[in-house]
Design a protein around this motif. Structure first.
Motif, PDB file in Angstrom:
ATOM      1  N   ASP B  14      31.685  31.344  41.884  1.00 41.52           N
ATOM      2  CA  ASP B  14      32.952  31.347  41.159  1.00 41.52           C
ATOM      3  C   ASP B  14      33.640  30.002  41.288  1.00 41.52           C
ATOM      4  O   ASP B  14      34.119  29.438  40.318  1.00 41.52           O
ATOM      5  CB  ASP B  14      33.873  32.440  41.733  1.00 41.52           C
ATOM      6  CG  ASP B  14      33.743  33.703  40.910  1.00 41.52           C
ATOM      7  OD1 ASP B  14      32.882  33.717  40.020  1.00 41.52           O
ATOM      8  OD2 ASP B  14      34.503  34.653  41.160  1.00 41.52           O
ATOM      9  N   SER B 189      36.833  36.725  28.857  1.00 44.09           N
ATOM     10  CA  SER B 189      37.997  36.310  29.627  1.00 44.09           C
ATOM     11  C   SER B 189      37.609  35.152  30.538  1.00 44.09           C
ATOM     12  O   SER B 189      36.535  35.130  31.126  1.00 44.09           O
ATOM     13  CB  SER B 189      38.548  37.474  30.429  1.00 44.09           C
ATOM     14  OG  SER B 189      37.638  37.817  31.437  1.00 44.09           O
ATOM     15  N   LYS B 191      39.824  34.116  32.926  1.00 46.42           N
ATOM     16  CA  LYS B 191      40.565  34.310  34.182  1.00 46.42           C
ATOM     17  C   LYS B 191      40.031  35.561  34.874  1.00 46.42           C
ATOM     18  O   LYS B 191      39.312  36.354  34.279  1.00 46.42           O
ATOM     19  CB  LYS B 191      42.057  34.483  33.871  1.00 46.42           C
ATOM     20  CG  LYS B 191      42.718  33.228  33.331  1.00 46.42           C
ATOM     21  CD  LYS B 191      43.087  32.300  34.465  1.00 46.42           C
ATOM     22  CE  LYS B 191      43.802  31.055  34.040  1.00 46.42           C
ATOM     23  NZ  LYS B 191      43.301  30.303  32.926  1.00 46.42           N
ATOM     24  N   ASN B 192      40.405  35.700  36.151  1.00 42.81           N
ATOM     25  CA  ASN B 192      39.874  36.817  36.918  1.00 42.81           C
ATOM     26  C   ASN B 192      40.310  38.175  36.384  1.00 42.81           C
ATOM     27  O   ASN B 192      39.582  39.133  36.418  1.00 42.81           O
ATOM     28  CB  ASN B 192      40.288  36.695  38.380  1.00 42.81           C
ATOM     29  CG  ASN B 192      39.286  35.865  39.143  1.00 42.81           C
ATOM     30  OD1 ASN B 192      38.108  35.881  38.792  1.00 42.81           O
ATOM     31  ND2 ASN B 192      39.740  35.148  40.138  1.00 42.81           N
ATOM     32  N   PHE B 193      41.538  38.222  35.915  1.00 43.74           N
ATOM     33  CA  PHE B 193      42.005  39.506  35.402  1.00 43.74           C
ATOM     34  C   PHE B 193      42.881  39.283  34.176  1.00 43.74           C
ATOM     35  O   PHE B 193      43.855  38.543  34.227  1.00 43.74           O
ATOM     36  CB  PHE B 193      42.795  40.236  36.491  1.00 43.74           C
ATOM     37  CG  PHE B 193      43.304  41.548  36.030  1.00 43.74           C
ATOM     38  CD1 PHE B 193      42.477  42.658  35.973  1.00 43.74           C
ATOM     39  CD2 PHE B 193      44.623  41.675  35.613  1.00 43.74           C
ATOM     40  CE1 PHE B 193      42.952  43.875  35.511  1.00 43.74           C
ATOM     41  CE2 PHE B 193      45.097  42.902  35.159  1.00 43.74           C
ATOM     42  CZ  PHE B 193      44.267  44.001  35.114  1.00 43.74           C
ATOM     43  N   SER B 195      44.784  41.366  30.937  1.00 49.20           N
ATOM     44  CA  SER B 195      45.096  42.653  30.339  1.00 49.20           C
ATOM     45  C   SER B 195      45.545  42.444  28.897  1.00 49.20           C
ATOM     46  O   SER B 195      46.380  41.597  28.609  1.00 49.20           O
ATOM     47  CB  SER B 195      46.189  43.311  31.180  1.00 49.20           C
ATOM     48  OG  SER B 195      46.983  44.118  30.382  1.00 49.20           O
ATOM     49  N   GLU B 206      41.552  46.139  30.024  1.00 47.65           N
ATOM     50  CA  GLU B 206      41.527  45.239  31.167  1.00 47.65           C
ATOM     51  C   GLU B 206      40.180  44.534  31.233  1.00 47.65           C
ATOM     52  O   GLU B 206      39.133  45.179  31.167  1.00 47.65           O
ATOM     53  CB  GLU B 206      41.804  46.011  32.456  1.00 47.65           C
ATOM     54  CG  GLU B 206      43.256  46.394  32.536  1.00 47.65           C
ATOM     55  CD  GLU B 206      43.521  47.469  33.563  1.00 47.65           C
ATOM     56  OE1 GLU B 206      42.586  47.864  34.269  1.00 47.65           O
ATOM     57  OE2 GLU B 206      44.685  47.885  33.654  1.00 47.65           O
ATOM     58  N   GLU B 208      37.751  41.657  33.294  1.00 46.13           N
ATOM     59  CA  GLU B 208      37.543  40.763  34.425  1.00 46.13           C
ATOM     60  C   GLU B 208      36.870  39.503  33.924  1.00 46.13           C
ATOM     61  O   GLU B 208      36.430  39.454  32.780  1.00 46.13           O
ATOM     62  CB  GLU B 208      36.679  41.457  35.474  1.00 46.13           C
ATOM     63  CG  GLU B 208      37.469  42.481  36.243  1.00 46.13           C
ATOM     64  CD  GLU B 208      36.614  43.202  37.252  1.00 46.13           C
ATOM     65  OE1 GLU B 208      35.713  42.541  37.825  1.00 46.13           O
ATOM     66  OE2 GLU B 208      36.846  44.395  37.446  1.00 46.13           O
ATOM     67  N   ARG B 209      36.795  38.529  34.795  1.00 43.27           N
ATOM     68  CA  ARG B 209      36.193  37.272  34.381  1.00 43.27           C
ATOM     69  C   ARG B 209      34.782  37.499  33.816  1.00 43.27           C
ATOM     70  O   ARG B 209      34.001  38.249  34.378  1.00 43.27           O
ATOM     71  CB  ARG B 209      36.105  36.335  35.591  1.00 43.27           C
ATOM     72  CG  ARG B 209      35.559  34.971  35.241  1.00 43.27           C
ATOM     73  CD  ARG B 209      35.216  34.235  36.493  1.00 43.27           C
ATOM     74  NE  ARG B 209      36.425  33.864  37.222  1.00 43.27           N
ATOM     75  CZ  ARG B 209      37.023  32.689  37.108  1.00 43.27           C
ATOM     76  NH1 ARG B 209      36.556  31.779  36.309  1.00 43.27           N
ATOM     77  NH2 ARG B 209      38.092  32.429  37.805  1.00 43.27           N
ATOM     78  N   ASP B 211      33.897  39.147  31.335  1.00 43.09           N
ATOM     79  CA  ASP B 211      33.705  40.339  30.508  1.00 43.09           C
ATOM     80  C   ASP B 211      33.784  39.940  29.047  1.00 43.09           C
ATOM     81  O   ASP B 211      34.603  39.101  28.669  1.00 43.09           O
ATOM     82  CB  ASP B 211      34.823  41.361  30.785  1.00 43.09           C
ATOM     83  CG  ASP B 211      34.521  42.175  32.018  1.00 43.09           C
ATOM     84  OD1 ASP B 211      33.450  41.939  32.597  1.00 43.09           O
ATOM     85  OD2 ASP B 211      35.355  43.010  32.399  1.00 43.09           O
TER      86      ASP B 211
END
Lengths: 201, 231
Positions: B14, B189, B191-193, B195, B206, B208-209, B211
């Motif tokens: 990461d 995405s 970023k890590n999270f 929404s 939602e 996650e990175r 996805d």
């Protein structure tokens, strides 16, 4: 029959192969504009008739009103068809500027013959606009169209390109059917104009 | 033990990826991908383009120097290849803003060229262009208007001669081609999270990175380049 000619005009765009031009159909285009003028005459005379009868055009809903409306709508439809015809052709021309060349004489003659006078002018002006953008950016954008795998490619000359062309400081004799190992950026303009072909595999 | 190792390496990966994704080449690649996949014109990345050009020039000079100093030709050609790729990326980025090629057909959807009237009348979109692009669009509009005027409009009755409106009684521009924004795009995405508030569902989506989702363009429109990249 209202709008039938315009429909034929638009069909010329859609039936042809994508991105390919048909000869500019001046005759049909003029017939459609003539129909527009006829529509307009009827429209005006109907409005005048209603005014003479002392009717308010905005609120009266009689046969003349709808007659005028139909003429107005078919005029608009014809206009849209005409615009679509010219606009879609103009888009193909923009594409030619990108893909084939910035100068009109670089276009193959078969294509030049299919353009109207105004379209040729449009070609010139559009390529001038693109050129001035590129010179402002100080970067040629119409080369390097495919992602480079190798800086050098093998090409075969398809036509008499003529001698004395200098690529990357080296002059070579580009006789027809001769094969060369060139820098991709040097060869691309010739490939897009159909003067050379890339040899793969 | 095995788990630990796995965790450790993903964290490291990461970190490595975050670091890698901030190099200018990666940033340009992302901007290029976003521009390619978005149905409308995006903000011009002025600073990024400036940096990329400076770097390209630097490498160009280096390559020339190498060639002059009789360096190993293989090494030079590796540099040259890297340079070519960077140059392609830059050109393609600038080009794709003027002209978008749709993947599924031979025909081109021209971006600035196609939607010039639409972009020009909309302040928000117009400001996404660089200065040279603005000049280019203005010229394009003039040229197109002149061409249409000459070929069609001058032959039509008085009240129907506008290039933007069907007739004199139209209250707004009803003949300007507009991009189809009500469309789906594939996005990822960064970023890590993240929404995303969807249009037709109470629950946000939602991500996650890394996805990948397929969503309506307008729900992620303002997140592009910040939290989400298009693929």
């Amino acid at each position: 029959m209202h709008g039938r000619l315009a429909c034929r005009l638009v069909k010329e765009i859609t039936t042809g192969e994508k991105g390919q031009l048909q000869p500019f159909n001046d005759e049909l285009l003029n017939e459609v504009t003539k129909e527009c003028s006829e529509n307009f005459l009827v429209l005006q005379s109907l409005i005048r008739k209603m005014q003479d009868e002392g009717l308010d055009f905005q609120t009266t809903r009689n046969a003349d009103h709808y007659g005028a409306l139909i003429n107005h709508l078919s005029l608009i439809r014809n206009k849209r068809c005409l615009m679509a015809y010219v606009y879609n052709r103009a888009e193909i021309i923009q594409n030619l500027v990108w893909k084939v060349g910035l100068r009109l004489f670089e276009l193959p003659e078969e294509i030049q013959e299919k353009l109207s006078h105004s379209e040729k002018e449009y070609f010139n002006r559009h390529s001038a606009a693109l050129e001035s953008y590129m010179s402002k950016m100080d970067l040629d954008l119409n080369v390097d169209m495919v992602p480079p795998k190798d800086p050098y490619i093998k090409v075969r000359v398809l036509d008499d390109v003529g001698e004395g062309i200098v690529v990357s400081d080296k002059a070579a004799n580009f006789a027809r059917h001769s094969m060369h190992f060139l820098k991709r950026t040097d060869a691309e303009p010739y490939i897009s104009r159909g003067l050379m072909e890339e040899l793969t595999g | 033990m095995a788990e630990d190792l796995g965790d450790g390496s993903t964290a490291e990966m990461d970190e490595y990826e975050t670091l890698m994704s901030t190099t200018d080449v990666e940033l340009l690649k992302t901007a290029w991908r976003n521009e390619k996949a978005a149905p409308e014109i995006l903000q011009f990345q002025a600073l990024l383009v400036k940096r990329a050009r400076e770097q390209i020039q630097l490498v160009e000079e280096t390559v020339e120097e190498f060639e002059g100093s009789g360096m190993d030709p293989l090494t030079v050609s590796l540099y040259q290849m890297d340079l070519d790729r960077a140059q392609f990326l830059l050109r393609s980025y600038l080009r794709v803003r003027l002209q978008k090629v749709t993947a599924n057909s031979l025909s081109c959807v021209l971006q600035i060229e196609k939607y010039m009237f639409y972009i020009w009348k909309n302040d928000n979109l117009r400001n996404r262009l660089s200065e040279p692009e603005k000049i280019f669009v203005k010229r394009c509009i003039n040229d197109m208007e002149k061409h249409i005027e000459e070929t069609v409009l001058s032959k039509l009755p008085d009240n129907y001669q506008s290039a933007r409106r069907q007739s004199i009684i139209s209250e707004e521009d009803d003949m300007v081609p507009e991009p189809q924004l009500d469309t789906f795009v594939a996005c990822k995405s960064s970023k890590n999270f993240v929404s995303i508030r969807l249009v037709d569902s109470e629950r946000p989506l939602e991500m996650e990175r890394h996805d990948v989702s397929f969503v309506l363009y307008k729900v992620i429109e303002d997140k592009i380049g910040v939290e989400i990249d298009l693929v």
